[in-house]
Design a protein around this motif. Structure first.
Motif, PDB file in Angstrom:
ATOM      1  N   LEU A   1      60.519  43.282  44.497  1.00 38.82           N
ATOM      2  CA  LEU A   1      59.753  44.517  44.453  1.00 38.82           C
ATOM      3  C   LEU A   1      58.325  44.240  44.012  1.00 38.82           C
ATOM      4  N   MET A   2      57.420  44.954  44.600  1.00 42.45           N
ATOM      5  CA  MET A   2      56.005  44.812  44.264  1.00 42.45           C
ATOM      6  C   MET A   2      55.661  45.805  43.153  1.00 42.45           C
ATOM      7  N   ASP A   3      54.921  45.341  42.161  1.00 43.16           N
ATOM      8  CA  ASP A   3      54.411  46.205  41.105  1.00 43.16           C
ATOM      9  C   ASP A   3      53.033  45.675  40.700  1.00 43.16           C
ATOM     10  N   LEU A   4      52.408  46.342  39.754  1.00 43.78           N
ATOM     11  CA  LEU A   4      51.046  45.952  39.371  1.00 43.78           C
ATOM     12  C   LEU A   4      50.982  44.537  38.801  1.00 43.78           C
ATOM     13  N   TYR A   5      52.001  44.164  38.023  1.00 44.91           N
ATOM     14  CA  TYR A   5      52.018  42.804  37.480  1.00 44.91           C
ATOM     15  C   TYR A   5      52.064  41.780  38.613  1.00 44.91           C
ATOM     16  N   THR A   6      52.908  42.036  39.606  1.00 46.80           N
ATOM     17  CA  THR A   6      53.049  41.111  40.729  1.00 46.80           C
ATOM     18  C   THR A   6      51.759  41.014  41.525  1.00 46.80           C
ATOM     19  N   VAL A   7      51.048  42.129  41.689  1.00 45.63           N
ATOM     20  CA  VAL A   7      49.757  42.106  42.383  1.00 45.63           C
ATOM     21  C   VAL A   7      48.806  41.138  41.678  1.00 45.63           C
ATOM     22  N   GLY A   8      48.677  41.286  40.367  1.00 44.20           N
ATOM     23  CA  GLY A   8      47.799  40.406  39.604  1.00 44.20           C
ATOM     24  C   GLY A   8      48.236  38.954  39.694  1.00 44.20           C
ATOM     25  N   ASP A   9      49.533  38.719  39.578  1.00 39.33           N
ATOM     26  CA  ASP A   9      50.068  37.370  39.625  1.00 39.33           C
ATOM     27  C   ASP A   9      49.857  36.726  40.992  1.00 39.33           C
ATOM     28  N   GLU A  10      50.159  37.450  42.063  1.00 37.77           N
ATOM     29  CA  GLU A  10      49.980  36.927  43.426  1.00 37.77           C
ATOM     30  C   GLU A  10      48.507  36.626  43.709  1.00 37.77           C
ATOM     31  N   THR A  11      47.638  37.507  43.247  1.00 35.29           N
ATOM     32  CA  THR A  11      46.205  37.327  43.480  1.00 35.29           C
ATOM     33  C   THR A  11      45.684  36.104  42.730  1.00 35.29           C
ATOM     34  N   PHE A  12      46.086  35.988  41.463  1.00 38.12           N
ATOM     35  CA  PHE A  12      45.674  34.843  40.651  1.00 38.12           C
ATOM     36  C   PHE A  12      46.126  33.537  41.305  1.00 38.12           C
ATOM     37  N   LYS A  13      47.388  33.491  41.727  1.00 32.21           N
ATOM     38  CA  LYS A  13      47.929  32.267  42.336  1.00 32.21           C
ATOM     39  C   LYS A  13      47.217  31.926  43.641  1.00 32.21           C
ATOM     40  N   ARG A  14      46.934  32.943  44.452  1.00 29.58           N
ATOM     41  CA  ARG A  14      46.258  32.680  45.731  1.00 29.58           C
ATOM     42  C   ARG A  14      44.886  32.041  45.511  1.00 29.58           C
ATOM     43  N   LEU A  15      44.142  32.571  44.541  1.00 33.77           N
ATOM     44  CA  LEU A  15      42.829  31.988  44.268  1.00 33.77           C
ATOM     45  C   LEU A  15      42.965  30.606  43.629  1.00 33.77           C
ATOM     46  N   ARG A  16      43.840  30.492  42.644  1.00 33.94           N
ATOM     47  CA  ARG A  16      44.032  29.199  41.961  1.00 33.94           C
ATOM     48  C   ARG A  16      44.379  28.088  42.951  1.00 33.94           C
ATOM     49  N   ASP A  17      45.233  28.402  43.914  1.00 38.45           N
ATOM     50  CA  ASP A  17      45.683  27.392  44.874  1.00 38.45           C
ATOM     51  C   ASP A  17      44.619  27.004  45.888  1.00 38.45           C
ATOM     52  N   HIS A  18      43.519  27.771  45.971  1.00 31.91           N
ATOM     53  CA  HIS A  18      42.457  27.486  46.937  1.00 31.91           C
ATOM     54  C   HIS A  18      41.111  27.172  46.289  1.00 31.91           C
ATOM     55  N   LEU A  19      41.098  27.047  44.969  1.00 35.21           N
ATOM     56  CA  LEU A  19      39.837  26.789  44.260  1.00 35.21           C
ATOM     57  C   LEU A  19      39.405  25.336  44.389  1.00 35.21           C
ATOM     58  N   PRO A  20      38.099  25.098  44.474  1.00 31.79           N
ATOM     59  CA  PRO A  20      37.610  23.716  44.394  1.00 31.79           C
ATOM     60  C   PRO A  20      37.908  23.136  43.010  1.00 31.79           C
ATOM     61  N   VAL A  21      38.056  21.841  42.940  1.00 35.76           N
ATOM     62  CA  VAL A  21      38.300  21.164  41.664  1.00 35.76           C
ATOM     63  C   VAL A  21      37.112  21.408  40.737  1.00 35.76           C
ATOM     64  N   GLY A  22      37.401  21.612  39.457  1.00 39.05           N
ATOM     65  CA  GLY A  22      36.337  21.763  38.471  1.00 39.05           C
ATOM     66  C   GLY A  22      35.903  23.186  38.199  1.00 39.05           C
ATOM     67  N   ILE A  23      36.558  24.161  38.820  1.00 42.68           N
ATOM     68  CA  ILE A  23      36.226  25.565  38.567  1.00 42.68           C
ATOM     69  C   ILE A  23      37.286  26.140  37.629  1.00 42.68           C
ATOM     70  N   ASN A  24      36.868  26.712  36.519  1.00 43.85           N
ATOM     71  CA  ASN A  24      37.773  27.298  35.541  1.00 43.85           C
ATOM     72  C   ASN A  24      38.085  28.744  35.930  1.00 43.85           C
ATOM     73  N   LEU A  25      39.377  29.093  36.030  1.00 43.22           N
ATOM     74  CA  LEU A  25      39.810  30.450  36.377  1.00 43.22           C
ATOM     75  C   LEU A  25      40.521  31.058  35.181  1.00 43.22           C
ATOM     76  N   THR A  26      40.068  32.240  34.769  1.00 39.38           N
ATOM     77  CA  THR A  26      40.611  32.921  33.596  1.00 39.38           C
ATOM     78  C   THR A  26      40.963  34.355  33.956  1.00 39.38           C
ATOM     79  N   ILE A  27      42.024  34.876  33.343  1.00 45.43           N
ATOM     80  CA  ILE A  27      42.332  36.301  33.469  1.00 45.43           C
ATOM     81  C   ILE A  27      41.805  36.983  32.219  1.00 45.43           C
ATOM     82  N   ALA A  28      40.960  37.984  32.417  1.00 48.18           N
ATOM     83  CA  ALA A  28      40.413  38.728  31.278  1.00 48.18           C
ATOM     84  C   ALA A  28      41.416  39.802  30.876  1.00 48.18           C
ATOM     85  N   SER A  29      41.689  39.902  29.594  1.00 47.32           N
ATOM     86  CA  SER A  29      42.542  40.990  29.118  1.00 47.32           C
ATOM     87  C   SER A  29      41.779  41.710  28.019  1.00 47.32           C
ATOM     88  N   GLY A  30      41.302  42.881  28.358  1.00 47.16           N
ATOM     89  CA  GLY A  30      40.527  43.658  27.415  1.00 47.16           C
ATOM     90  C   GLY A  30      39.050  43.361  27.494  1.00 47.16           C
TER      91      GLY A  30
END
Length: 135
Positions: A1-30
């Protein structure tokens, strides 16, 4: 099932898996973390939007919409503004009108030049999404 958590998780993974080496990816909370590093970085924030009922018969469904923001930061050195723009455009194209096969659809994307902020050149990549939710 799709929910808001899954949207964030899927999006994060898609970008992480396609990022050039040396780029730091962070999720902001607050709040957006303090980037004291001199390395290029990306901060992801998630802005869930409205719900629209799409119930048919006894199956209760609704369409959820929202926006994912990627703030792309590059050091304000010679060429940093161009590199920031190029990376932002790559991110936008990675998500633009993509259906991930799991009820999640990414829609239009936009790159917004935020200009220079002290030691950083910054862009916001805006990614609209929608998905169907069963409740």
């Amino acid at each position: 099932l799709m929910d808001l958590y899954t949207v964030g998780d899927e999006t994060f993974k898609r970008l992480r898996d396609h990022l050039p080496v040396g780029i730091n990816l962070t999720i902001a909370s607050g709040t957006i973390p303090n980037m004291s590093t001199t390395e290029p970085s990306i901060v992801m924030t998630h802005n869930p939007g409205p719900r629209y009922p799409t119930t048919i018969g006894d199956c209760k469904r609704r369409t959820r919409e929202g926006i994912i923001y990627f703030q792309v930061r590059y050091p304000a050195i010679n060429g940093g503004d161009t590199q920031c723009m190029i990376l932002s455009e790559k991110i936008a194209k990675l998500f633009e009108h993509v259906y991930n096969g799991n009820w999640l659809r990414y829609g239009d994307t936009e790159c917004r030049n935020l200009g220079r902020d002290g030691a950083w050149y910054m862009y916001n990549v805006v990614i609209n999404y929608s998905f169907e939710e069963v409740y």
